[in-house]
Design a protein around this motif. Structure first.
Motif, PDB file in Angstrom:
ATOM      1  N   GLN A  34      35.015  43.223  38.095  1.00  0.00           N
ATOM      2  CA  GLN A  34      35.702  42.170  37.355  1.00  0.00           C
ATOM      3  C   GLN A  34      37.207  42.290  37.593  1.00  0.00           C
ATOM      4  O   GLN A  34      37.739  43.392  37.727  1.00  0.00           O
ATOM      5  CB  GLN A  34      35.391  42.258  35.866  1.00  0.00           C
ATOM      6  N   TYR A  36      41.111  41.216  36.225  1.00  0.00           N
ATOM      7  CA  TYR A  36      41.887  40.846  35.046  1.00  0.00           C
ATOM      8  C   TYR A  36      43.343  40.623  35.429  1.00  0.00           C
ATOM      9  O   TYR A  36      43.849  41.230  36.370  1.00  0.00           O
ATOM     10  CB  TYR A  36      41.830  41.951  33.978  1.00  0.00           C
ATOM     11  N   LYS A  60      43.384  39.425  30.735  1.00  0.00           N
ATOM     12  CA  LYS A  60      42.581  38.198  30.730  1.00  0.00           C
ATOM     13  C   LYS A  60      41.772  38.104  32.015  1.00  0.00           C
ATOM     14  O   LYS A  60      42.317  38.309  33.101  1.00  0.00           O
ATOM     15  CB  LYS A  60      43.488  36.976  30.631  1.00  0.00           C
ATOM     16  N   PRO A  61      40.493  37.792  31.913  1.00  0.00           N
ATOM     17  CA  PRO A  61      39.719  37.561  33.140  1.00  0.00           C
ATOM     18  C   PRO A  61      40.363  36.434  33.942  1.00  0.00           C
ATOM     19  O   PRO A  61      40.878  35.468  33.378  1.00  0.00           O
ATOM     20  CB  PRO A  61      38.345  37.142  32.631  1.00  0.00           C
ATOM     21  N   LYS A  63      40.239  34.100  37.799  1.00  0.00           N
ATOM     22  CA  LYS A  63      39.521  33.690  39.005  1.00  0.00           C
ATOM     23  C   LYS A  63      40.396  33.985  40.224  1.00  0.00           C
ATOM     24  O   LYS A  63      41.572  33.631  40.239  1.00  0.00           O
ATOM     25  CB  LYS A  63      39.184  32.204  38.925  1.00  0.00           C
ATOM     26  N   THR A  97      35.601  35.052  42.751  1.00  0.00           N
ATOM     27  CA  THR A  97      35.109  35.450  41.441  1.00  0.00           C
ATOM     28  C   THR A  97      34.692  34.196  40.680  1.00  0.00           C
ATOM     29  O   THR A  97      35.104  33.083  41.021  1.00  0.00           O
ATOM     30  CB  THR A  97      36.190  36.190  40.620  1.00  0.00           C
ATOM     31  N   ASN A  98      33.923  34.379  39.619  1.00  0.00           N
ATOM     32  CA  ASN A  98      33.626  33.250  38.746  1.00  0.00           C
ATOM     33  C   ASN A  98      34.787  33.095  37.757  1.00  0.00           C
ATOM     34  O   ASN A  98      35.796  33.801  37.857  1.00  0.00           O
ATOM     35  CB  ASN A  98      32.270  33.413  38.051  1.00  0.00           C
ATOM     36  N   ASN A  99      34.679  32.202  36.793  1.00  0.00           N
ATOM     37  CA  ASN A  99      35.764  31.962  35.838  1.00  0.00           C
ATOM     38  C   ASN A  99      36.041  33.154  34.938  1.00  0.00           C
ATOM     39  O   ASN A  99      37.108  33.259  34.346  1.00  0.00           O
ATOM     40  CB  ASN A  99      35.468  30.727  34.978  1.00  0.00           C
ATOM     41  N   GLU A 100      35.079  34.075  34.834  1.00  0.00           N
ATOM     42  CA  GLU A 100      35.263  35.286  34.037  1.00  0.00           C
ATOM     43  C   GLU A 100      35.782  36.452  34.874  1.00  0.00           C
ATOM     44  O   GLU A 100      35.834  37.585  34.407  1.00  0.00           O
ATOM     45  CB  GLU A 100      33.944  35.673  33.359  1.00  0.00           C
ATOM     46  N   GLU A 102      34.331  37.790  37.440  1.00  0.00           N
ATOM     47  CA  GLU A 102      33.253  38.647  37.919  1.00  0.00           C
ATOM     48  C   GLU A 102      32.895  38.309  39.362  1.00  0.00           C
ATOM     49  O   GLU A 102      32.942  37.151  39.770  1.00  0.00           O
ATOM     50  CB  GLU A 102      32.019  38.479  37.035  1.00  0.00           C
TER      51      GLU A 102
END
Length: 156
Positions: A34, A36, A60-61, A63, A97-100, A102
């Motif tokens: 992930q 951040y 914050k996650p 993209k 990455t996805n919106n989170e 990941e």
């Protein structure tokens, strides 16, 4: 003869189908993790009552595009103020990455370096004792977990 030729063709077809169904070792290992983002003042702030208040900005996650290169030494990439420029080692994989924040990418066993793609270059802030940039080892049948904190706009 026709009966036997159909049987032979059928056996060849089955042999071809089974030989193309072998397991792919890459599907069982790789890198996942992930990303951040952290920016702003991360220093503790003194308050008037002699206690120390600490309220740093939360991570914050985010993209991003992740680029995975063959293991890269600090001498194999140009470093600017906070970001890397040209990376001389071959690019092995690139993943969004996805919106989170990941991501996961399947890779064969080996040693790799991970960078995030930023507007003005590539970010990595982890180095090992031999000056390799964000090294990650992928072992057979294992997933390597990473957490990347992009903090080049933060003050510590």
């Amino acid at each position: 003869m026709n009966k036997y030729s159909n049987l032979i063709y059928g056996c060849i077809l089955l042999l071809f189908l089974f030989s193309s169904c072998k397991t792919n070792k890459i599907s069982t290992q790789g890198i996942k993790g992930q990303i951040y983002w952290v920016e702003g003042n991360q220093m503790p702030q003194a308050t008037g009552d002699t206690s120390t208040s600490f309220s740093p900005a939360a991570k914050k996650p985010v993209k991003r595009t992740i680029q995975i290169h063959q293991l890269t030494h600090i001498n194999e990439a140009s470093l600017g103020d906070y970001l890397f420029g040209n990376i001389e080692t071959p690019l092995v994989a690139s993943v969004e990455t996805n919106n989170e924040g990941e991501f996961s990418v399947k890779l064969p066993p080996g040693k790799y370096s991970i960078f995030t793609v930023e507007e003005k270059g590539y970010f990595a802030s982890i180095f090992d004792l031999d000056s390799y940039i964000h090294p990650v080892i992928v072992k057979e049948n294992e997933w390597s977990n990473v957490e990347i904190i992009i903090d080049y706009k933060a003050s510590f």
